[in-house]
Scaffold this active site. Structure first.
Site, short mmCIF file in Angstrom:
data_model
loop_
_atom_site.label_atom_id
_atom_site.label_comp_id
_atom_site.label_asym_id
_atom_site.label_seq_id
_atom_site.Cartn_x
_atom_site.Cartn_y
_atom_site.Cartn_z
N THR A 182 0.85 -1.19 0.00
CA THR A 182 0.00 0.00 0.00
C THR A 182 0.88 1.25 0.00
O THR A 182 2.11 1.16 0.06
CB THR A 182 -0.92 0.00 1.24
OG1 THR A 182 -0.10 -0.13 2.42
CG2 THR A 182 -1.90 -1.15 1.17
N TYR A 183 0.25 2.42 -0.03
CA TYR A 183 0.98 3.68 -0.14
C TYR A 183 1.95 3.85 1.03
O TYR A 183 1.61 3.57 2.18
CB TYR A 183 -0.01 4.84 -0.16
CG TYR A 183 0.62 6.16 -0.56
CD1 TYR A 183 1.24 6.30 -1.79
CD2 TYR A 183 0.58 7.25 0.30
CE1 TYR A 183 1.81 7.51 -2.17
CE2 TYR A 183 1.13 8.47 -0.07
CZ TYR A 183 1.76 8.59 -1.30
OH TYR A 183 2.33 9.78 -1.67
#
Length: 420
Positions: A179-180
Protein backbone atom coordinates in the site's frame (compact mmCIF):
# COMPACT_ATOMS: atom_id res chain seq x y z
CA UNK A 1 -10.38 24.45 9.70
CA UNK A 2 -7.75 24.44 12.46
CA UNK A 3 -5.63 21.89 10.59
CA UNK A 4 -6.01 23.82 7.36
CA UNK A 5 -4.89 27.02 9.08
CA UNK A 6 -1.97 25.15 10.62
CA UNK A 7 -0.88 23.82 7.24
CA UNK A 8 -1.11 27.28 5.68
CA UNK A 9 0.92 28.76 8.53
CA UNK A 10 3.64 26.15 7.96
CA UNK A 11 3.64 26.98 4.25
CA UNK A 12 4.10 30.70 4.97
CA UNK A 13 6.91 29.97 7.42
CA UNK A 14 8.59 27.73 4.83
CA UNK A 15 8.53 30.62 2.38
CA UNK A 16 9.85 33.12 4.94
CA UNK A 17 12.71 30.87 6.01
CA UNK A 18 13.58 29.75 2.50
CA UNK A 19 13.25 33.05 0.64
CA UNK A 20 14.33 35.54 3.30
CA UNK A 21 16.92 33.76 5.44
CA UNK A 22 18.72 31.74 2.77
CA UNK A 23 20.02 34.88 0.96
CA UNK A 24 21.33 36.17 4.29
CA UNK A 25 23.30 32.95 4.76
CA UNK A 26 24.80 33.28 1.29
CA UNK A 27 26.20 36.69 2.24
CA UNK A 28 27.37 35.85 5.77
CA UNK A 29 28.59 32.22 5.62
CA UNK A 30 30.93 31.04 2.87
CA UNK A 31 29.56 27.83 1.37
CA UNK A 32 26.12 28.10 2.96
CA UNK A 33 23.39 27.20 0.48
CA UNK A 34 20.03 27.33 2.16
CA UNK A 35 18.00 27.38 5.35
CA UNK A 36 14.74 25.55 5.93
CA UNK A 37 12.14 25.44 8.66
CA UNK A 38 12.63 21.69 9.14
CA UNK A 39 16.09 21.09 7.73
CA UNK A 40 17.77 23.77 9.88
CA UNK A 41 16.23 22.38 13.06
CA UNK A 42 17.38 18.89 12.04
CA UNK A 43 20.92 20.21 11.64
CA UNK A 44 20.65 21.95 15.00
CA UNK A 45 19.73 18.65 16.67
CA UNK A 46 22.82 17.04 15.15
CA UNK A 47 25.06 19.97 16.14
CA UNK A 48 23.70 19.99 19.70
CA UNK A 49 24.31 16.25 20.03
CA UNK A 50 27.89 16.61 18.75
CA UNK A 51 28.63 19.31 21.32
CA UNK A 52 27.08 17.21 24.04
CA UNK A 53 29.46 14.40 23.06
CA UNK A 54 32.48 16.73 23.13
CA UNK A 55 31.56 18.07 26.56
CA UNK A 56 30.95 14.63 28.02
CA UNK A 57 33.21 13.57 30.89
CA UNK A 58 33.24 9.78 31.42
CA UNK A 59 32.80 8.37 34.92
CA UNK A 60 34.42 5.18 36.11
CA UNK A 61 32.41 2.40 37.70
CA UNK A 62 32.80 -1.32 38.40
CA UNK A 63 30.48 -4.30 38.14
CA UNK A 64 30.70 -7.59 40.02
CA UNK A 65 29.52 -10.97 38.77
CA UNK A 66 29.42 -14.13 40.87
CA UNK A 67 29.48 -17.71 39.60
CA UNK A 68 27.53 -19.92 42.00
CA UNK A 69 26.18 -23.42 42.28
CA UNK A 70 23.92 -25.47 44.52
CA UNK A 71 25.28 -27.60 47.35
CA UNK A 72 23.26 -30.56 46.04
CA UNK A 73 22.46 -31.86 42.58
CA UNK A 74 22.01 -30.49 40.03
CA UNK A 75 25.29 -28.68 40.74
CA UNK A 76 25.23 -26.71 37.52
CA UNK A 77 27.08 -23.36 37.75
CA UNK A 78 25.10 -20.22 37.01
CA UNK A 79 25.92 -16.51 37.01
CA UNK A 80 24.47 -13.62 38.98
CA UNK A 81 25.22 -9.90 38.99
CA UNK A 82 25.50 -7.49 41.90
CA UNK A 83 22.58 -5.03 41.81
CA UNK A 84 22.45 -3.46 45.30
CA UNK A 85 24.58 -2.93 48.38
CA UNK A 86 22.37 -2.63 51.45
CA UNK A 87 19.44 -0.51 50.19
CA UNK A 88 21.32 1.39 47.48
CA UNK A 89 21.41 0.58 43.78
CA UNK A 90 24.85 -0.36 42.54
CA UNK A 91 24.39 1.87 39.51
CA UNK A 92 22.00 4.80 39.23
CA UNK A 93 22.80 6.39 35.88
CA UNK A 94 20.07 9.05 36.15
CA UNK A 95 21.53 10.35 39.42
CA UNK A 96 25.12 9.71 38.33
CA UNK A 97 25.73 7.53 41.39
CA UNK A 98 28.04 4.51 41.30
CA UNK A 99 28.67 2.65 44.58
CA UNK A 100 31.79 1.03 43.18
CA UNK A 101 33.34 4.07 41.54
CA UNK A 102 36.97 2.95 41.53
CA UNK A 103 39.12 -0.15 41.79
CA UNK A 104 39.70 0.34 45.50
CA UNK A 105 35.97 0.13 46.23
CA UNK A 106 35.63 -2.86 43.90
CA UNK A 107 38.56 -4.69 45.54
CA UNK A 108 37.12 -4.06 49.01
CA UNK A 109 33.75 -5.45 47.94
CA UNK A 110 35.40 -8.50 46.38
CA UNK A 111 37.44 -9.20 49.53
CA UNK A 112 34.31 -9.00 51.67
CA UNK A 113 32.36 -11.24 49.30
CA UNK A 114 35.02 -13.96 49.23
CA UNK A 115 34.28 -14.72 52.88
CA UNK A 116 30.51 -14.29 52.66
CA UNK A 117 27.69 -16.78 53.07
CA UNK A 118 25.44 -16.98 50.01
CA UNK A 119 21.73 -17.57 50.50
CA UNK A 120 18.72 -17.57 48.18
CA UNK A 121 16.33 -14.94 49.50
CA UNK A 122 13.57 -14.98 46.90
CA UNK A 123 12.54 -16.98 43.86
CA UNK A 124 9.89 -15.43 41.65
CA UNK A 125 8.18 -16.69 38.51
CA UNK A 126 5.81 -14.40 36.63
CA UNK A 127 3.95 -15.05 33.38
CA UNK A 128 4.15 -12.13 30.98
CA UNK A 129 3.03 -11.43 27.49
CA UNK A 130 4.79 -9.54 24.74
CA UNK A 131 2.44 -7.83 22.33
CA UNK A 132 3.17 -7.63 18.62
CA UNK A 133 4.38 -4.39 17.12
CA UNK A 134 2.03 -2.28 15.01
CA UNK A 135 2.33 -2.33 11.23
CA UNK A 136 4.71 0.11 9.62
CA UNK A 137 4.08 3.75 8.89
CA UNK A 138 6.64 5.82 6.99
CA UNK A 139 8.88 6.75 9.91
CA UNK A 140 9.01 3.27 11.46
CA UNK A 141 9.64 1.67 8.06
CA UNK A 142 12.56 4.03 7.47
CA UNK A 143 13.98 3.29 10.90
CA UNK A 144 13.61 -0.48 10.52
CA UNK A 145 15.14 -0.48 7.04
CA UNK A 146 18.05 1.60 8.31
CA UNK A 147 18.66 -0.68 11.30
CA UNK A 148 18.03 -4.07 9.71
CA UNK A 149 18.86 -3.58 6.05
CA UNK A 150 21.37 -0.70 6.23
CA UNK A 151 19.29 1.29 3.77
CA UNK A 152 19.30 5.07 3.76
CA UNK A 153 15.97 6.87 3.96
CA UNK A 154 16.16 7.84 0.28
CA UNK A 155 16.88 4.25 -0.72
CA UNK A 156 14.04 2.94 1.40
CA UNK A 157 11.49 5.29 -0.12
CA UNK A 158 12.72 4.66 -3.65
CA UNK A 159 12.43 0.88 -3.26
CA UNK A 160 9.06 1.21 -1.52
CA UNK A 161 7.85 3.36 -4.43
CA UNK A 162 8.81 0.55 -6.83
CA UNK A 163 6.91 -2.01 -4.75
CA UNK A 164 3.89 0.30 -4.59
CA UNK A 165 3.80 1.21 -8.28
CA UNK A 166 3.94 -2.40 -9.36
CA UNK A 167 6.22 -5.31 -10.16
CA UNK A 168 5.70 -7.94 -12.85
CA UNK A 169 4.97 -11.15 -10.94
CA UNK A 170 4.41 -13.55 -13.82
CA UNK A 171 0.88 -14.65 -14.60
CA UNK A 172 -0.67 -11.83 -12.55
CA UNK A 173 1.18 -9.22 -14.57
CA UNK A 174 2.25 -5.96 -12.95
CA UNK A 175 0.99 -5.84 -9.36
CA UNK A 176 1.44 -3.27 -6.62
CA UNK A 177 2.84 -5.32 -3.76
CA UNK A 178 2.38 -2.80 -0.93
CA UNK A 179 0.00 0.00 0.00
CA UNK A 180 0.98 3.68 -0.14
CA UNK A 181 4.26 4.22 1.68
CA UNK A 182 3.91 7.86 2.80
CA UNK A 183 1.59 7.61 5.77
CA UNK A 184 1.43 8.32 9.49
CA UNK A 185 -1.58 6.07 10.06
CA UNK A 186 -1.79 2.63 11.69
CA UNK A 187 -5.26 1.91 10.29
CA UNK A 188 -5.81 -1.40 8.48
CA UNK A 189 -8.76 -2.18 6.24
CA UNK A 190 -11.21 -4.78 7.51
CA UNK A 191 -10.82 -6.85 4.34
CA UNK A 192 -7.02 -6.98 4.69
CA UNK A 193 -7.36 -7.89 8.34
CA UNK A 194 -9.81 -10.71 7.59
CA UNK A 195 -7.55 -12.12 4.86
CA UNK A 196 -4.55 -11.99 7.18
CA UNK A 197 -6.32 -13.74 10.07
CA UNK A 198 -7.45 -16.49 7.72
CA UNK A 199 -3.87 -16.88 6.46
CA UNK A 200 -2.51 -17.04 10.02
CA UNK A 201 -4.94 -19.82 10.96
CA UNK A 202 -4.03 -21.81 7.85
CA UNK A 203 -0.27 -21.32 8.02
CA UNK A 204 0.37 -21.47 11.78
CA UNK A 205 -2.74 -22.76 13.52
CA UNK A 206 -5.84 -21.25 15.12
CA UNK A 207 -4.01 -20.52 18.38
CA UNK A 208 -1.80 -17.99 16.59
CA UNK A 209 -4.77 -15.80 15.65
CA UNK A 210 -6.02 -13.53 18.45
CA UNK A 211 -9.54 -13.98 19.79
CA UNK A 212 -10.37 -10.43 18.72
CA UNK A 213 -8.53 -8.64 15.89
CA UNK A 214 -5.66 -6.36 16.85
CA UNK A 215 -6.24 -2.65 16.39
CA UNK A 216 -3.61 0.06 16.78
CA UNK A 217 -4.19 3.68 17.65
CA UNK A 218 -2.54 6.29 15.43
CA UNK A 219 -1.01 9.43 16.93
CA UNK A 220 -3.41 12.28 17.60
CA UNK A 221 -1.51 14.36 15.07
CA UNK A 222 -1.81 11.71 12.34
CA UNK A 223 -3.49 12.90 9.16
CA UNK A 224 -4.94 9.44 8.54
CA UNK A 225 -5.29 9.88 4.80
CA UNK A 226 -3.90 6.40 4.09
CA UNK A 227 -3.64 2.98 5.69
CA UNK A 228 -0.59 1.64 7.43
CA UNK A 229 2.05 0.19 5.11
CA UNK A 230 1.18 -3.44 4.39
CA UNK A 231 1.24 -6.05 1.64
CA UNK A 232 -1.69 -5.69 -0.75
CA UNK A 233 -2.21 -9.41 -0.15
CA UNK A 234 -0.50 -11.48 2.55
CA UNK A 235 -0.88 -14.50 0.31
CA UNK A 236 1.88 -13.05 -1.83
CA UNK A 237 4.48 -14.34 0.57
CA UNK A 238 8.12 -13.29 0.16
CA UNK A 239 8.89 -16.82 -1.04
CA UNK A 240 6.27 -16.63 -3.78
CA UNK A 241 7.68 -13.41 -5.28
CA UNK A 242 11.41 -14.04 -4.78
CA UNK A 243 12.10 -14.68 -8.46
CA UNK A 244 10.51 -11.36 -9.50
CA UNK A 245 12.33 -9.01 -7.13
CA UNK A 246 15.92 -7.88 -6.86
CA UNK A 247 17.81 -8.35 -3.60
CA UNK A 248 16.87 -5.00 -2.03
CA UNK A 249 13.26 -5.13 -3.16
CA UNK A 250 12.89 -8.61 -1.66
CA UNK A 251 14.54 -7.56 1.60
CA UNK A 252 12.24 -4.57 2.04
CA UNK A 253 9.13 -6.50 1.00
CA UNK A 254 10.00 -9.28 3.46
CA UNK A 255 10.41 -6.71 6.24
CA UNK A 256 6.99 -5.19 5.48
CA UNK A 257 5.27 -8.55 5.06
CA UNK A 258 6.61 -10.03 8.30
CA UNK A 259 5.88 -6.91 10.32
CA UNK A 260 2.29 -6.74 9.08
CA UNK A 261 1.47 -10.42 9.52
CA UNK A 262 3.01 -10.38 13.00
CA UNK A 263 0.96 -7.30 13.92
CA UNK A 264 -2.21 -9.36 13.43
CA UNK A 265 -1.06 -12.35 15.50
CA UNK A 266 -1.52 -13.37 19.13
CA UNK A 267 0.92 -12.11 21.78
CA UNK A 268 3.92 -14.17 22.79
CA UNK A 269 3.61 -15.80 26.22
CA UNK A 270 6.69 -15.67 28.44
CA UNK A 271 7.68 -17.03 31.85
CA UNK A 272 10.09 -14.72 33.64
CA UNK A 273 12.10 -16.28 36.48
CA UNK A 274 14.19 -14.15 38.81
CA UNK A 275 16.27 -15.12 41.84
CA UNK A 276 17.50 -12.70 44.52
CA UNK A 277 20.56 -13.85 46.42
CA UNK A 278 22.01 -12.31 49.57
CA UNK A 279 25.75 -12.43 50.28
CA UNK A 280 26.82 -11.33 53.78
CA UNK A 281 30.13 -11.70 55.60
CA UNK A 282 29.58 -11.67 59.36
CA UNK A 283 33.33 -11.74 60.03
CA UNK A 284 33.92 -8.13 59.04
CA UNK A 285 33.46 -5.25 61.48
CA UNK A 286 30.52 -3.71 59.61
CA UNK A 287 28.86 -6.36 57.47
CA UNK A 288 27.11 -5.20 54.32
CA UNK A 289 24.26 -6.86 52.46
CA UNK A 290 25.27 -7.58 48.87
CA UNK A 291 22.25 -8.35 46.71
CA UNK A 292 22.79 -10.37 43.55
CA UNK A 293 20.21 -11.24 40.92
CA UNK A 294 19.87 -13.86 38.22
CA UNK A 295 17.00 -13.84 35.74
CA UNK A 296 15.90 -15.76 32.71
CA UNK A 297 12.95 -15.66 30.32
CA UNK A 298 11.37 -18.73 28.79
CA UNK A 299 9.11 -18.45 25.75
CA UNK A 300 6.13 -20.68 26.53
CA UNK A 301 4.17 -19.72 23.41
CA UNK A 302 5.86 -17.86 20.55
CA UNK A 303 2.79 -16.11 19.16
CA UNK A 304 3.89 -13.35 16.75
CA UNK A 305 7.57 -14.19 17.39
CA UNK A 306 6.96 -17.17 15.12
CA UNK A 307 7.00 -14.71 12.19
CA UNK A 308 8.66 -11.49 13.16
CA UNK A 309 11.15 -12.41 15.85
CA UNK A 310 12.72 -9.68 17.95
CA UNK A 311 11.99 -6.04 17.21
CA UNK A 312 14.68 -4.21 15.28
CA UNK A 313 17.50 -3.09 17.53
CA UNK A 314 16.24 -5.18 20.47
CA UNK A 315 18.37 -8.28 19.87
CA UNK A 316 20.77 -7.52 22.74
CA UNK A 317 17.91 -6.69 25.09
CA UNK A 318 16.11 -9.95 24.28
CA UNK A 319 19.33 -11.95 24.70
CA UNK A 320 19.81 -10.35 28.12
CA UNK A 321 16.21 -11.17 29.08
CA UNK A 322 16.52 -14.80 28.02
CA UNK A 323 19.78 -15.30 29.91
CA UNK A 324 21.26 -18.64 30.84
CA UNK A 325 19.34 -21.45 32.50
CA UNK A 326 18.93 -21.23 36.27
CA UNK A 327 18.78 -24.51 38.23
CA UNK A 328 15.78 -25.13 40.49
CA UNK A 329 16.24 -23.08 43.67
CA UNK A 330 14.23 -22.51 46.85
CA UNK A 331 14.17 -19.65 49.34
CA UNK A 332 16.70 -19.98 52.21
CA UNK A 333 18.82 -22.43 50.22
CA UNK A 334 22.58 -21.96 50.69
CA UNK A 335 24.88 -21.73 47.69
CA UNK A 336 28.57 -22.22 46.98
CA UNK A 337 30.69 -19.44 45.50
CA UNK A 338 32.87 -20.62 42.62
CA UNK A 339 34.24 -17.39 41.24
CA UNK A 340 34.00 -13.62 41.47
CA UNK A 341 34.62 -11.40 38.49
CA UNK A 342 34.94 -7.63 38.73
CA UNK A 343 35.02 -5.48 35.62
CA UNK A 344 35.83 -1.84 35.01
CA UNK A 345 33.48 0.31 32.94
CA UNK A 346 33.16 3.94 31.94
CA UNK A 347 29.98 5.82 31.20
CA UNK A 348 29.61 6.65 27.54
CA UNK A 349 28.42 9.80 25.80
CA UNK A 350 25.13 9.74 23.90
CA UNK A 351 25.70 8.34 20.41
CA UNK A 352 25.57 10.43 17.28
CA UNK A 353 22.28 10.20 15.45
CA UNK A 354 21.85 7.66 12.72
CA UNK A 355 19.25 8.34 10.06
CA UNK A 356 16.93 6.01 11.95
CA UNK A 357 17.34 7.68 15.35
CA UNK A 358 17.11 11.19 13.88
CA UNK A 359 13.79 10.30 12.24
CA UNK A 360 12.55 8.97 15.57
CA UNK A 361 13.44 12.22 17.35
CA UNK A 362 11.91 14.38 14.61
CA UNK A 363 8.71 12.35 14.83
CA UNK A 364 8.58 12.51 18.63
CA UNK A 365 9.06 16.28 18.54
CA UNK A 366 6.41 16.69 15.85
CA UNK A 367 8.85 18.16 13.34
CA UNK A 368 8.13 17.44 9.68
CA UNK A 369 5.77 14.93 8.10
CA UNK A 370 6.25 11.39 6.77
CA UNK A 371 6.85 12.75 3.28
CA UNK A 372 9.60 15.13 4.47
CA UNK A 373 11.89 12.90 6.54
CA UNK A 374 13.84 11.38 3.65
CA UNK A 375 14.21 14.66 1.67
CA UNK A 376 15.31 16.50 4.81
CA UNK A 377 18.05 14.01 5.65
CA UNK A 378 19.16 13.93 2.03
CA UNK A 379 19.21 17.73 1.72
CA UNK A 380 21.31 18.43 4.82
CA UNK A 381 23.94 16.02 3.50
CA UNK A 382 23.87 17.41 -0.05
CA UNK A 383 24.23 20.94 1.36
CA UNK A 384 27.31 19.67 3.24
CA UNK A 385 25.95 20.73 6.63
CA UNK A 386 26.16 17.11 7.78
CA UNK A 387 28.29 14.14 6.79
CA UNK A 388 28.31 10.47 7.66
CA UNK A 389 30.99 8.98 9.88
CA UNK A 390 30.73 5.21 10.31
CA UNK A 391 27.05 5.36 9.45
CA UNK A 392 26.31 8.17 11.92
CA UNK A 393 25.44 11.81 11.21
CA UNK A 394 28.16 14.31 12.11
CA UNK A 395 27.97 18.08 11.59
CA UNK A 396 30.56 19.68 9.35
CA UNK A 397 32.30 22.94 10.23
CA UNK A 398 29.96 24.64 7.76
CA UNK A 399 26.95 23.12 9.51
CA UNK A 400 28.07 24.31 12.94
CA UNK A 401 28.88 27.81 11.70
CA UNK A 402 25.52 28.08 9.96
CA UNK A 403 23.57 26.92 13.00
CA UNK A 404 25.46 29.31 15.30
CA UNK A 405 24.52 32.22 13.07
CA UNK A 406 20.88 31.17 12.78
CA UNK A 407 20.51 30.59 16.53
CA UNK A 408 22.06 34.01 17.23
CA UNK A 409 19.89 35.99 14.83
CA UNK A 410 16.73 33.86 14.56
CA UNK A 411 16.39 31.96 17.85
CA UNK A 412 12.63 31.46 17.51
CA UNK A 413 12.84 29.89 14.06
CA UNK A 414 15.52 27.47 15.30
CA UNK A 415 13.55 26.60 18.43
CA UNK A 416 12.38 22.99 18.34
CA UNK A 417 9.03 23.72 19.99
CA UNK A 418 8.33 26.59 17.61
CA UNK A 419 9.02 24.44 14.54
CA UNK A 420 6.89 21.60 15.88
Amino acid sequence: MTRVDSQQARRVLDRIVGYQISPLLWRRVRGARSAGRVQSVAVRLIVDREREIRAFVPKEYWSVEAELRKLVDPRVPFHTRLVRINDDKLIDVEKGLFLLGNQGAADAAKAELEGAAWKVEKVDEQPRKRNPFPPFMTSTLQRAASTNLRLGTDQTMRIAQQLYEGVDVGAEGSVGLITYMRTDSLTVSRDAQAETLAYIREAFGAEYAPETPNFYRSRETAQGAHEAIRPTSVRRTPESVTQYLDRQQLALYTLIWKRFVASQMAPAQLLVKSVDILARNERVVTPRNFWFRASTTQVTFPGFLKVHGVEEGDEDKMAEEVGEAIPPLTAAEMLELLNLKQEQHFTEPPPRYSEATLIKVLEELGIGRPSTYAPTISTIQKREYVEKDKGRLKPTELGETTIDLLVKWFPDLLDVKFTA
